[in-house]
Scaffold this motif. Sequence first.
Motif, short mmCIF file in Angstrom:
data_model
loop_
_atom_site.label_atom_id
_atom_site.label_comp_id
_atom_site.label_asym_id
_atom_site.label_seq_id
_atom_site.Cartn_x
_atom_site.Cartn_y
_atom_site.Cartn_z
N THR A 195 -6.02 -3.51 -0.18
CA THR A 195 -5.14 -3.32 0.96
C THR A 195 -4.29 -4.55 1.20
O THR A 195 -4.71 -5.67 0.93
CB THR A 195 -5.95 -2.99 2.22
N LEU A 231 -11.45 0.34 6.20
CA LEU A 231 -11.36 0.76 4.80
C LEU A 231 -12.39 1.83 4.51
O LEU A 231 -13.54 1.73 4.94
CB LEU A 231 -11.60 -0.43 3.86
N ASP A 233 -1.90 6.12 -0.52
CA ASP A 233 -2.50 7.27 0.15
C ASP A 233 -1.37 8.16 0.65
O ASP A 233 -0.20 7.95 0.32
CB ASP A 233 -3.42 6.83 1.29
N SER A 255 -5.73 9.75 2.84
CA SER A 255 -5.82 9.60 4.29
C SER A 255 -6.68 10.70 4.89
O SER A 255 -7.42 10.47 5.84
CB SER A 255 -4.42 9.63 4.92
N THR A 275 -5.60 2.84 11.93
CA THR A 275 -5.54 3.60 10.69
C THR A 275 -6.58 3.10 9.70
O THR A 275 -6.70 1.90 9.49
CB THR A 275 -4.14 3.50 10.06
N GLN A 326 -7.50 2.85 5.91
CA GLN A 326 -6.88 2.94 4.60
C GLN A 326 -7.92 3.40 3.58
O GLN A 326 -9.02 2.88 3.52
CB GLN A 326 -6.26 1.61 4.20
N TRP A 378 0.81 -1.21 0.00
CA TRP A 378 0.00 0.00 0.00
C TRP A 378 0.85 1.27 0.00
O TRP A 378 0.34 2.38 -0.13
CB TRP A 378 -0.92 -0.02 1.23
#
Length: 211
Positions: free
Chosen positions: A80, A120, A59, A93, A87, A89, A55
């Motif tokens: 992902t 997500l 982002d 972000s 966090t 994803q 990943w």
Amino acid sequence: PVKNVSAIAAKFCIPIYTVDDWTNMVHASYESSVTDTYALMNDLDFTDYIATNGWNYVDGYYAFAGKLFGQGHTIRGLVTTKGSFNTTQALFSSLANGAEIRDLTIEFSNVPGDQNTLSLAGLAASVGSGCLISNCHVKADWQGVYPDVYVSPAYKSCQYYGLAQTVSGVGIRIVDCTVEGKLAGGTSAYGFVGSATLNGGEIARCAVFAD
């Protein structure tokens, strides 16, 4: 000239033709907030990039505070490669300080079967004051399948947010956007956004078509 954007904006657009162009933009966000104006010039497919690099640089780190004109193109092949309890994803972000995302389709693939914890969101983990999201569409196939053995039952967590996890601020506008696909196998799923606090903003003419 860049098509489908105003003549004034076209003078300042940074064109994105390739996945490398995209990752260059994201790499800049690891130094400071990105405030430039970008135009997607064709579809991008991240399948090979993520298979090789994970990943990383899909982002960003600091908030995106610029403008992205998708021009009707699609970013696909997003899947992902690791779970994170803290966090979310997403393609971005964070969107903040008047960021604009227009005319973009985002396609996420199925979640791999080796995830323990995962959050997500299709477009952004968070959307802040003054942002405009217009004519953006998320197509997601999020059907997480998890192993039987976990480090701790507390980490059996998976949340899906169709467009964004958190929308909070003044004057946010999300218009003419859709989410479609499958959101299954998680502990919770939010078809469009997880939470929204709109002060003088709006979510209008949006729809969810998801299982």
